[in-house]
Design an enzyme around this catalytic site. Structure first.
Site, PDB file in Angstrom:
ATOM      1  N   ASP A 251      26.218 -40.033 -68.928  1.00  0.00           N
ATOM      2  CA  ASP A 251      27.829 -40.518 -68.390  1.00  0.00           C
ATOM      3  C   ASP A 251      28.111 -41.865 -68.556  1.00  0.00           C
ATOM      4  O   ASP A 251      26.815 -42.806 -68.274  1.00  0.00           O
ATOM      5  CB  ASP A 251      27.803 -40.278 -66.792  1.00  0.00           C
ATOM      6  CG  ASP A 251      29.309 -40.043 -66.543  1.00  0.00           C
ATOM      7  OD1 ASP A 251      29.947 -38.989 -65.953  1.00  0.00           O
ATOM      8  OD2 ASP A 251      30.071 -41.265 -66.440  1.00  0.00           O
TER       9      ASP A 251
ATOM     10  N   HIS B  51      32.697 -29.649 -67.685  1.00  0.00           N
ATOM     11  CA  HIS B  51      31.151 -30.367 -67.296  1.00  0.00           C
ATOM     12  C   HIS B  51      30.644 -30.481 -66.047  1.00  0.00           C
ATOM     13  O   HIS B  51      31.155 -30.306 -64.873  1.00  0.00           O
ATOM     14  CB  HIS B  51      31.536 -31.720 -67.772  1.00  0.00           C
ATOM     15  CG  HIS B  51      32.599 -32.375 -66.910  1.00  0.00           C
ATOM     16  ND1 HIS B  51      33.963 -32.480 -67.133  1.00  0.00           N
ATOM     17  CD2 HIS B  51      32.469 -33.385 -65.847  1.00  0.00           C
ATOM     18  CE1 HIS B  51      34.580 -33.089 -66.275  1.00  0.00           C
ATOM     19  NE2 HIS B  51      33.897 -33.921 -65.495  1.00  0.00           N
TER      20      HIS B  51
ATOM     21  N   HIS C  98      27.988 -32.176 -63.930  1.00  0.00           N
ATOM     22  CA  HIS C  98      27.339 -33.664 -63.592  1.00  0.00           C
ATOM     23  C   HIS C  98      25.873 -33.294 -63.129  1.00  0.00           C
ATOM     24  O   HIS C  98      25.745 -32.447 -61.932  1.00  0.00           O
ATOM     25  CB  HIS C  98      28.096 -34.406 -62.596  1.00  0.00           C
ATOM     26  CG  HIS C  98      29.484 -34.905 -62.912  1.00  0.00           C
ATOM     27  ND1 HIS C  98      29.600 -36.116 -63.305  1.00  0.00           N
ATOM     28  CD2 HIS C  98      30.581 -33.990 -62.837  1.00  0.00           C
ATOM     29  CE1 HIS C  98      30.694 -36.290 -63.425  1.00  0.00           C
ATOM     30  NE2 HIS C  98      31.330 -35.149 -63.267  1.00  0.00           N
TER      31      HIS C  98
HETATM   32  P1  AMP Z   1      35.081 -35.770 -63.475  1.00  0.00           P
HETATM   33  O1  AMP Z   1      35.780 -36.723 -62.663  1.00  0.00           O
HETATM   34  O2  AMP Z   1      34.250 -34.884 -63.126  1.00  0.00           O
HETATM   35  O3  AMP Z   1      36.310 -35.119 -64.591  1.00  0.00           O
HETATM   36  O4  AMP Z   1      33.980 -36.831 -64.513  1.00  0.00           O
HETATM   37  C1  AMP Z   1      34.358 -37.334 -65.639  1.00  0.00           C
HETATM   38  C2  AMP Z   1      33.282 -37.883 -65.974  1.00  0.00           C
HETATM   39  O5  AMP Z   1      33.475 -37.941 -67.401  1.00  0.00           O
HETATM   40  C3  AMP Z   1      33.129 -39.201 -65.467  1.00  0.00           C
HETATM   41  O6  AMP Z   1      31.894 -39.555 -64.590  1.00  0.00           O
HETATM   42  C4  AMP Z   1      33.200 -40.236 -66.656  1.00  0.00           C
HETATM   43  O7  AMP Z   1      32.436 -41.416 -66.601  1.00  0.00           O
HETATM   44  C5  AMP Z   1      32.760 -39.454 -67.666  1.00  0.00           C
HETATM   45  N1  AMP Z   1      33.200 -39.772 -69.114  1.00  0.00           N
HETATM   46  C6  AMP Z   1      34.559 -40.271 -69.491  1.00  0.00           C
HETATM   47  N2  AMP Z   1      34.482 -40.501 -71.015  1.00  0.00           N
HETATM   48  C7  AMP Z   1      33.136 -40.541 -71.149  1.00  0.00           C
HETATM   49  C8  AMP Z   1      32.625 -40.838 -72.418  1.00  0.00           C
HETATM   50  N3  AMP Z   1      33.246 -41.106 -73.576  1.00  0.00           N
HETATM   51  N4  AMP Z   1      31.221 -40.828 -72.484  1.00  0.00           N
HETATM   52  C9  AMP Z   1      30.638 -40.526 -71.270  1.00  0.00           C
HETATM   53  N5  AMP Z   1      31.054 -40.160 -70.239  1.00  0.00           N
HETATM   54  C10 AMP Z   1      32.291 -40.356 -69.958  1.00  0.00           C
END
Ligand code: AMP
Ligand code: ZN
Length: 138
Positions: A30, A99, A101
């Site tokens: 992340d 996704h 986490h």
């Molecule tokens: P969510 O709130 O569960 O939708 O989390 C989305 C996650 O994606 C967040 O923790 C972001 O930091 C992560 N994220 C967004 N864009 C990227 C990226 N290009 N590479 C890695 N992580 C990302």
């Protein structure tokens, strides 16, 4: 999916720090880590959330998460891993591609900003009533 950043990562159009990849899933770091090692596991087939994802992709993501948290346990000095998955912008999902986490907590590391939520005893009647609605819909 054209405008999905995770689909772009899968297609190699955006960079990522890749942890693991196979035919069905990709795991990568992340970009805004909640803790050291914060990893995302995604299906290669675009699906917005738990309502939409195909059973076989869901299985692949979760089997991959098991493999990765084992590697985290072996490689990092951790005391636990939170597996968190959000469905819908109202519960803070920001990337609309399913996704999971994986958020490790280091031994002696700060507590994660996830729970503990306030424990407040519910009434049996209301708990049962809501459970009945879910059960009836199954
Ligand atoms: P969510 O709130 O569960 O939708 O989390 C989305 C996650 O994606 C967040 O923790 C972001 O930091 C992560 N994220 C967004 N864009 C990227 C990226 N290009 N590479 C890695 N992580 C990302
Ligand atoms: Zn996507």
């Amino acid at each position: 999916m054209e405008n999905c950043i995770f689909c772009k990562i899968i297609a190699g159009k955006l960079p990522c720090i890749k942890i693991y990849e196979d035919e069905q899933v990709l795991a990568f770091s992340d970009i805004n880590p909640v803790s050291n090692g914060h990893t995302l596991v995604i299906p290669k087939n675009h699906a917005e959330n738990l309502w939409k994802i195909a059973a076989e992709d869901l299985t692949a993501v979760h089997l991959c998460s098991k493999k990765i948290i084992q590697a985290m346990k072996d490689a990092l000095n951790l005391s636990g891993v939170a597996c968190v998955q959000l469905n819908g912008s109202s519960v803070n999902q920001t990337v609309m591609h399913y996704h999971l986490h994986l958020i490790p907590r280091a031994v002696d590391g700060p507590s994660l900003p996830l729970g503990p939520w306030k424990m407040q005893q519910g009434t049996l009647e209301s708990i049962q009533d809501t459970a009945d609605k879910i059960i009836a819909a199954l």
